[in-house]
Design an enzyme around this catalytic site. Structure first.
Site, PDB file in Angstrom:
ATOM      1  N   LYS A  26      63.005   1.800  15.752  1.00  0.00           N
ATOM      2  CA  LYS A  26      62.681   1.002  16.941  1.00  0.00           C
ATOM      3  C   LYS A  26      62.429   1.911  18.149  1.00  0.00           C
ATOM      4  O   LYS A  26      62.719   3.121  18.094  1.00  0.00           O
ATOM      5  CB  LYS A  26      63.830   0.018  17.197  1.00  0.00           C
ATOM      6  N   TYR A  66      59.587 -11.468  13.978  1.00  0.00           N
ATOM      7  CA  TYR A  66      60.918 -12.048  14.210  1.00  0.00           C
ATOM      8  C   TYR A  66      60.877 -13.572  14.339  1.00  0.00           C
ATOM      9  O   TYR A  66      61.732 -14.159  14.993  1.00  0.00           O
ATOM     10  CB  TYR A  66      61.532 -11.432  15.472  1.00  0.00           C
ATOM     11  N   ASN A 129      69.828  -1.158  18.545  1.00  0.00           N
ATOM     12  CA  ASN A 129      70.366  -0.690  17.261  1.00  0.00           C
ATOM     13  C   ASN A 129      69.409   0.188  16.446  1.00  0.00           C
ATOM     14  O   ASN A 129      69.563   0.331  15.233  1.00  0.00           O
ATOM     15  CB  ASN A 129      70.937  -1.859  16.446  1.00  0.00           C
ATOM     16  N   HIS A 132      65.185  -0.923  11.912  1.00  0.00           N
ATOM     17  CA  HIS A 132      65.008  -2.214  11.236  1.00  0.00           C
ATOM     18  C   HIS A 132      64.834  -1.980   9.743  1.00  0.00           C
ATOM     19  O   HIS A 132      64.213  -1.010   9.335  1.00  0.00           O
ATOM     20  CB  HIS A 132      63.754  -2.931  11.755  1.00  0.00           C
ATOM     21  N   GLU A 143      56.725  -8.486   5.545  1.00  0.00           N
ATOM     22  CA  GLU A 143      56.706  -7.519   6.644  1.00  0.00           C
ATOM     23  C   GLU A 143      55.723  -6.374   6.379  1.00  0.00           C
ATOM     24  O   GLU A 143      55.028  -5.924   7.291  1.00  0.00           O
ATOM     25  CB  GLU A 143      58.126  -6.989   6.884  1.00  0.00           C
TER      26      GLU A 143
HETATM   27  P1  ADP Z   1      68.786  -7.294  11.327  1.00  0.00           P
HETATM   28  O1  ADP Z   1      67.901  -6.481  12.236  1.00  0.00           O
HETATM   29  O2  ADP Z   1      70.013  -6.518  10.924  1.00  0.00           O
HETATM   30  O3  ADP Z   1      68.069  -7.892  10.159  1.00  0.00           O
HETATM   31  P2  ADP Z   1      68.731  -9.903  12.671  1.00  0.00           P
HETATM   32  O4  ADP Z   1      67.532 -10.261  11.869  1.00  0.00           O
HETATM   33  O5  ADP Z   1      69.853 -10.879  12.735  1.00  0.00           O
HETATM   34  O6  ADP Z   1      69.372  -8.516  12.191  1.00  0.00           O
HETATM   35  O7  ADP Z   1      68.306  -9.607  14.170  1.00  0.00           O
HETATM   36  C1  ADP Z   1      67.142  -8.875  14.438  1.00  0.00           C
HETATM   37  C2  ADP Z   1      67.383  -7.951  15.592  1.00  0.00           C
HETATM   38  O8  ADP Z   1      67.627  -8.721  16.757  1.00  0.00           O
HETATM   39  C3  ADP Z   1      68.608  -7.058  15.479  1.00  0.00           C
HETATM   40  O9  ADP Z   1      68.377  -5.884  14.721  1.00  0.00           O
HETATM   41  C4  ADP Z   1      68.906  -6.741  16.927  1.00  0.00           C
HETATM   42  O10 ADP Z   1      68.046  -5.721  17.428  1.00  0.00           O
HETATM   43  C5  ADP Z   1      68.543  -8.046  17.617  1.00  0.00           C
HETATM   44  N1  ADP Z   1      69.722  -8.893  17.801  1.00  0.00           N
HETATM   45  C6  ADP Z   1      70.395  -9.587  16.858  1.00  0.00           C
HETATM   46  N2  ADP Z   1      71.434 -10.235  17.373  1.00  0.00           N
HETATM   47  C7  ADP Z   1      71.427  -9.953  18.704  1.00  0.00           C
HETATM   48  C8  ADP Z   1      72.239 -10.320  19.813  1.00  0.00           C
HETATM   49  N3  ADP Z   1      73.299 -11.131  19.662  1.00  0.00           N
HETATM   50  N4  ADP Z   1      71.918  -9.836  21.019  1.00  0.00           N
HETATM   51  C9  ADP Z   1      70.869  -9.022  21.209  1.00  0.00           C
HETATM   52  N5  ADP Z   1      70.047  -8.642  20.203  1.00  0.00           N
HETATM   53  C10 ADP Z   1      70.321  -9.093  18.976  1.00  0.00           C
END
Ligand code: ADP
Length: 166
Positions: A26, A66, A129, A132, A143
């Site tokens: 990211k 997303y 984080n 992805h 994707e």
């Molecule tokens: P992942 O990326 O682990 O598959 P998700 O699909 O649930 O997780 O969420 C996508 C992305 O959205 C996360 O990697 C993170 O960057 C962001 N995200 C998820 N939950 C939150 C939150 N509570 N607050 C802010 N950003 C979030």
């Protein structure tokens, strides 16, 4: 010979070593100089890089990527974050690479990620984080098709394959 061509094709489609996942560094991971570190971990594990590009993703692509999260309160911020700079998009191939890729990335919330995972070693906040990874084989297919044109995927034999797979 037609049959043998078909069987080679069918074999490829069902070969567990041909599973693919979409992994992206990211914008925060790119800015923090972590592309090499993340690529290195997948390479050293024995996975095969099939595609990779630095790309400043349009918001429409990110909203589509997303779309399952579109009603979450953090969705607008997520799209802003993901479009705040280029991402390094990749396709990795190998046995159980979808599940193992997620494990190597760590939990979505870095504070819940084990040290030793990418997020557990390099970040703190869920909204920053750094990486992805697709969460299922079907998601990965969607994707990969969203981020890459078919001709951007390199179909090649990995020279080290017999040293990685029994
Ligand atoms: P992942 O990326 O682990 O598959 P998700 O699909 O649930 O997780 O969420 C996508 C992305 O959205 C996360 O990697 C993170 O960057 C962001 N995200 C998820 N939950 C939150 C939150 N509570 N607050 C802010 N950003 C979030």
């Amino acid at each position: 010979t037609l049959l043998s061509v078909l069987s080679v094709f069918a074999n490829k489609m069902t070969d567990p070593r041909a599973e693919r996942t979409f992994i992206a560094v990211k914008p925060d991971g790119v800015q923090r100089g972590l592309i090499g570190e993340i690529v290195k971990r997948f390479e050293q594990r024995g996975y095969k890089l099939v595609a990779g590009k630095l790309m400043w993703a349009p918001k429409d692509l990110l909203r589509n990527h997303y779309k399952d999260l579109s009603d979450k309160p953090f969705f607008p911020g997520l799209v802003e974050y993901m479009s705040s700079g280029p991402v390094f998009a990749m396709v990795w191939e190998g046995k159980e690479v979808v599940k193992m890729g997620r494990k190597m990335l760590g939990a979505t919330n870095p504070l819940a990620s084990e040290p030793g995972t990418i997020r557990g070693d390099y970040c703190i906040d869920v909204g920053r984080n750094i990486c992805h990874g697709s969460d299922a084989v079907e998601t990965a297919q969607r994707e990969i098709a969203l981020w890459f044109k078919p001709e951007e995927l390199s179909d090649y034999e990995f020279a080290s394959k017999p040293w990685i797979y029994e």
